[in-house]
Design a protein around this motif. Structure first.
Motif, mmCIF file in Angstrom:
data_model
loop_
_atom_site.group_PDB
_atom_site.id
_atom_site.type_symbol
_atom_site.label_atom_id
_atom_site.label_comp_id
_atom_site.label_asym_id
_atom_site.label_seq_id
_atom_site.Cartn_x
_atom_site.Cartn_y
_atom_site.Cartn_z
ATOM 1 N N UNK A 147 -13.891 -3.892 4.475
ATOM 2 C CA UNK A 147 -12.641 -3.504 3.806
ATOM 3 C C UNK A 147 -12.854 -2.392 2.801
ATOM 4 N N UNK A 148 -14.117 -2.046 2.539
ATOM 5 C CA UNK A 148 -14.410 -0.951 1.619
ATOM 6 C C UNK A 148 -13.906 0.361 2.210
ATOM 7 N N UNK A 149 -13.195 1.115 1.432
ATOM 8 C CA UNK A 149 -12.641 2.399 1.863
ATOM 9 C C UNK A 149 -11.709 2.255 3.060
ATOM 10 N N UNK A 150 -11.148 1.074 3.259
ATOM 11 C CA UNK A 150 -10.217 0.865 4.371
ATOM 12 C C UNK A 150 -8.778 1.112 3.936
ATOM 13 N N UNK A 151 -8.648 1.825 2.829
ATOM 14 C CA UNK A 151 -7.320 2.127 2.360
ATOM 15 C C UNK A 151 -6.881 1.158 1.281
ATOM 16 N N UNK A 152 -5.686 1.375 0.775
ATOM 17 C CA UNK A 152 -5.128 0.511 -0.259
ATOM 18 C C UNK A 152 -3.926 -0.214 0.313
ATOM 19 N N UNK A 153 -3.403 -1.092 -0.483
ATOM 20 C CA UNK A 153 -2.240 -1.847 -0.044
ATOM 21 C C UNK A 153 -2.565 -3.311 0.106
ATOM 22 N N UNK A 154 -1.765 -3.988 0.914
ATOM 23 C CA UNK A 154 -1.915 -5.430 1.087
ATOM 24 C C UNK A 154 -3.185 -5.750 1.876
ATOM 25 N N UNK A 155 -3.562 -7.030 1.815
ATOM 26 C CA UNK A 155 -4.748 -7.471 2.570
ATOM 27 C C UNK A 155 -4.556 -7.217 4.052
ATOM 28 N N UNK A 156 -3.372 -7.517 4.580
ATOM 29 C CA UNK A 156 -3.142 -7.357 6.008
ATOM 30 C C UNK A 156 -3.208 -5.887 6.429
ATOM 31 N N UNK A 157 -2.680 -4.990 5.606
ATOM 32 C CA UNK A 157 -2.735 -3.572 5.958
ATOM 33 C C UNK A 157 -4.167 -3.058 5.929
ATOM 34 N N UNK A 158 -4.976 -3.544 5.005
ATOM 35 C CA UNK A 158 -6.385 -3.140 4.951
ATOM 36 C C UNK A 158 -7.152 -3.692 6.146
ATOM 37 N N UNK A 159 -6.838 -4.915 6.547
ATOM 38 C CA UNK A 159 -7.492 -5.479 7.736
ATOM 39 C C UNK A 159 -7.127 -4.668 8.970
ATOM 40 N N UNK A 160 -5.883 -4.246 9.071
ATOM 41 C CA UNK A 160 -5.475 -3.422 10.217
ATOM 42 C C UNK A 160 -6.186 -2.080 10.188
ATOM 43 N N UNK A 161 -6.368 -1.521 9.001
ATOM 44 C CA UNK A 161 -7.038 -0.223 8.885
ATOM 45 C C UNK A 161 -8.517 -0.310 9.222
ATOM 46 N N UNK A 162 -9.082 -1.520 9.117
ATOM 47 C CA UNK A 162 -10.506 -1.683 9.397
ATOM 48 C C UNK A 162 -10.830 -1.589 10.878
ATOM 49 N N UNK A 163 -9.837 -1.554 11.742
ATOM 50 C CA UNK A 163 -10.079 -1.381 13.167
ATOM 51 C C UNK A 163 -10.835 -2.540 13.792
#
Length: 483
Positions: free
Chosen positions: A245-261
């Motif tokens: 989740x590091x550097x996976x963007x900001x925002x909610x936990x779910x949005x960061x998990x989605x950004x983590x690919x």
């Protein structure tokens, strides 16, 4: 230094390491054979002529003379009462009656274990021959477990190969095949993550090794269920591998998990592989003998937490309910599955916390934690279940005094619980040391299992297994890594 000289030195070092590995594996295998041979000698002393017409030895279940280790074995016990002695093919023609009694070849185990029992009975005409045939089937699994543990953690495998549990339980029930599947799944993942010397790449892709491991766990589920629990942490390991989740963007936990690919495809394949394996093995029995196949499940569902199930419920809760009455059975029927489920969720969550910190999901530790919770809170806790948990004491960096305490408590329990059964059955006078030994064994083991629900996840893997995992560690910062 010339290149030829460096190559010669590398070959000498490789030869030396190979020689040490061979010596270690031979020593471990020899010790395993010795322990299993002694274990067989203990169990077979419950049998032998003369026999009853159904092939039951007149010496069963107590044997002849005074023995330190009890000779009782579930292998010999199952010779009668399940039509094994009549060589009836399991499940297909069977059923369970209203009293919970199984008929016409149904055994109270998943289908793969039932098949092994049927194979062990081929050519056997009494319980002693059945024990011998079963031991011949089981012994290779014990050796294979030793070899796999030796390859993964070297001399730490002595905790498996040269301690009392192998002697006491190798031929007590059909545990060795299911233990083999759980260890093999870990070994497959380790081999897949290790580097090919020729190419420097992984031996197998993560998806390939995890799907193979999942198939193995599915086979284990059809033997004794518990390896199937490990599919969930394995799927999470694949899902989260190479992602943070590091550097996976900001925002909610779910949005960061989605950004983590996250690797949803790989995780789903793990689950599908296990499910298809379980279905493929069970489907013939479901189609040809639905009533008999379902009877084994019904039997387990109807079991009560009484003295022969040897759980914390019997040795603890019944003292507060005034015995094993309806109130007691109702509480156990609700509390046991709920606590097991809560432990599973808790273990999976602790693994997630480790992933946030270290960047890799500790699926082996989480699997061990789930197993510890299942053994602690399930209404049945047979002594031979020690063989289930022992490989995790070997593979994970558990403090050696904890292992000693668990094995010592288990040995005390085994040496007293079967004498307790005999005293209850014969209505003899209770011996103080028998009751003390049973309670010490039950509660020391339970306390250790409770602590290990957390500690299994925190301690990490032993070497060289841990080094194999480190070679495949993802970067600390977010970076989408292809599987």
């Amino acid at each position: 230094m010339p290149a030829a000289s460096r190559l010669d030195q590398w070959r000498l070092r490789l030869f030396a390491r190979s020689g040490q590995l061979i010596v270690m594996l031979l020593t471990l295998c020899l010790l395993t054979l010795v322990m299993m041979y002694l274990g067989y000698q203990v169990k077979v002393s419950c049998g032998g002529p003369p026999f009853h017409p159904d092939g039951r030895s007149v010496h069963f279940p107590v044997g002849v003379g005074t023995q330190i280790a009890p000779c009782y074995s579930d292998l010999m016990y199952l010779w009668t009462g399940r039509d094994i002695n009549n060589h009836v093919f399991p499940y297909i023609h069977g059923w369970i009656d209203d009293a919970g009694v199984l008929h016409r070849g149904v055994v109270e185990y998943p289908v793969a274990s039932g098949l092994l029992m049927y194979l062990g009975a081929i050519g056997a005409h009494n319980d002693t021959q059945f024990l011998l045939h079963s031991a011949i089937l089981l012994a290779p699994f014990g050796l294979a477990i030793t070899i796999l543990l030796g390859l993964m953690v070297r001399w730490w495998a002595l905790w498996w190969a040269a301690t009392p549990p192998l002697l006491l339980y190798a031929f007590h029930n059909w545990e060795l095949p299911v233990v083999f599947t759980s260890v093999l799944a870990i070994a497959v993942m380790a081999f897949g993550a290790s580097r090919d010397p020729a190419t420097g790449e992984r031996h197998m892709s993560l998806r390939t090794s995890s799907v193979i491991a999942s198939v193995v766990l599915g086979v284990g589920f059809t033997l004794k269920l518990y390896p199937g629990f490990f599919v969930a942490p394995l799927a999470l390991f694949v899902l989260l591998y190479g992602r943070t989740l590091t550097d996976a963007g900001s925002g909610s936990w779910w949005s960061r998990m989605r950004a983590a690919g996250l690797d949803w495809v790989g995780a789903v394949w793990v689950v599908i592989a296990a499910a298809v394996t379980v279905l493929a093995i069970n489907l013939p029995f479901m189609l040809l003998g639905w009533r008999g196949w379902r009877a084994s499940l019904s039997f387990q569902g109807k079991r009560k937490a009484v003295v022969d199930t040897n759980s914390i419920w019997y040795w603890g809760l019944r003292h507060f309910t005034g015995g094993t009455d309806n109130t007691y059975n109702s509480i156990v029927g609700v509390a046991s599955p709920l606590l097991i489920l809560a432990t599973f969720v808790f273990a999976l969550y602790l693994g997630y916390r480790v992933w946030l910190r270290d960047g890799i999901y500790p699926w082996v530790g989480v699997s061990a934690s789930m197993l510890a919770g299942f053994m602690l809170f399930h209404k049945v806790h047979s002594p031979q279940y020690t063989l289930w948990i022992l490989p995790f004491f070997v593979l994970l960096r558990v403090w050696w005094p904890v292992i000693v305490a668990y094995i010592a408590a288990d040995t005390i329990l085994d040496l007293t619980i079967f004498r307790l059964f005999g005293i209850y059955t014969s209505h003899s006078h209770m011996k103080w040391w028998v009751m003390t030994g049973v309670n010490v064994g039950v509660w020391v083991k339970s306390a250790i299992l409770l602590v290990m629900i957390v500690m299994f996840i925190r301690v990490g893997l032993r070497e060289p297994l841990a080094s194999v995992g480190r070679m495949a560690l993802p970067p600390k910062k977010f970076e989408k890594v292809p599987a």
